[in-house]
Design an enzyme around this catalytic site. Sequence first.
Site, mmCIF file in Angstrom:
data_model
loop_
_atom_site.group_PDB
_atom_site.id
_atom_site.type_symbol
_atom_site.label_atom_id
_atom_site.label_comp_id
_atom_site.label_asym_id
_atom_site.label_seq_id
_atom_site.Cartn_x
_atom_site.Cartn_y
_atom_site.Cartn_z
ATOM 1 N N TYR A 151 3.662 6.236 2.707
ATOM 2 C CA TYR A 151 2.676 7.303 2.856
ATOM 3 C C TYR A 151 3.417 8.630 2.846
ATOM 4 C CZ TYR A 151 -0.541 3.587 3.834
ATOM 5 O OH TYR A 151 -1.306 2.462 3.709
ATOM 6 N N GLU A 168 -12.011 6.772 -4.976
ATOM 7 C CA GLU A 168 -12.051 6.398 -3.557
ATOM 8 C C GLU A 168 -13.465 6.663 -3.040
ATOM 9 O OE1 GLU A 168 -10.400 4.824 -0.224
ATOM 10 O OE2 GLU A 168 -9.312 5.107 -2.101
ATOM 11 N N ARG A 212 -2.037 6.218 7.933
ATOM 12 C CA ARG A 212 -1.436 5.055 8.616
ATOM 13 C C ARG A 212 -0.142 5.491 9.294
ATOM 14 N NH1 ARG A 212 -2.872 -0.304 7.596
ATOM 15 N NH2 ARG A 212 -1.596 -0.563 9.452
ATOM 16 N N ARG A 228 0.818 -1.215 0.000
ATOM 17 C CA ARG A 228 0.000 0.000 0.000
ATOM 18 C C ARG A 228 0.843 1.251 0.000
ATOM 19 N NH1 ARG A 228 -4.898 1.055 1.722
ATOM 20 N NH2 ARG A 228 -4.299 2.943 0.637
ATOM 21 N N ARG A 266 2.465 4.543 -15.977
ATOM 22 C CA ARG A 266 2.829 3.977 -17.271
ATOM 23 C C ARG A 266 4.031 4.681 -17.891
ATOM 24 N NH1 ARG A 266 -0.005 0.428 -18.621
ATOM 25 N NH2 ARG A 266 -2.057 1.160 -18.035
ATOM 26 N N ARG A 280 -4.281 7.010 -3.737
ATOM 27 C CA ARG A 280 -3.895 5.785 -3.033
ATOM 28 C C ARG A 280 -3.528 4.716 -4.046
ATOM 29 N NH1 ARG A 280 -7.789 5.990 2.213
ATOM 30 N NH2 ARG A 280 -8.166 8.207 2.060
ATOM 31 N N CYS A 331 -7.562 2.573 -12.554
ATOM 32 C CA CYS A 331 -7.924 3.724 -11.724
ATOM 33 C C CYS A 331 -9.367 3.577 -11.251
ATOM 34 C CB CYS A 331 -7.813 5.016 -12.526
ATOM 35 S SG CYS A 331 -6.154 5.445 -13.036
#
Length: 122
Positions: free
Chosen positions: A108, A78, A116, A7, A63, A90, A75
Amino acid sequence: MKVRGLRGATTVKANDREEIWRATRELMEEIVRLNDIDVDDVASVILTMTADLNAGFPALAVRQLPGWQWVPLMCAREIEVPGSLPRSIRVLVHLNTDKAQDELIHVYLGEAVQLRPDLATR
């Protein structure tokens, strides 16, 4: 070898295509660097943006990185949760690896460190 999820997230200051692309490339480059990823080991990548971002596709930024043109990228938007972090991008990288789950370094950046903090401080 297992498929693991890796992540990451970042934020941008404005809904601007170049800013979205810059932040996305920075995030992906840091994920690759910290985890010593060979692009050939990446199965796929899912990228999401909050509803306040729509000026450019973050997958297009990925890409443009060397070797990433063959990686399946998707894509999505969210989900809109009241009070959630605005202007955020994200990523979920599906990675073939021998590393254990706790050996992966999730990344992050920017304001996204608050998503997080337990992982952002590694």
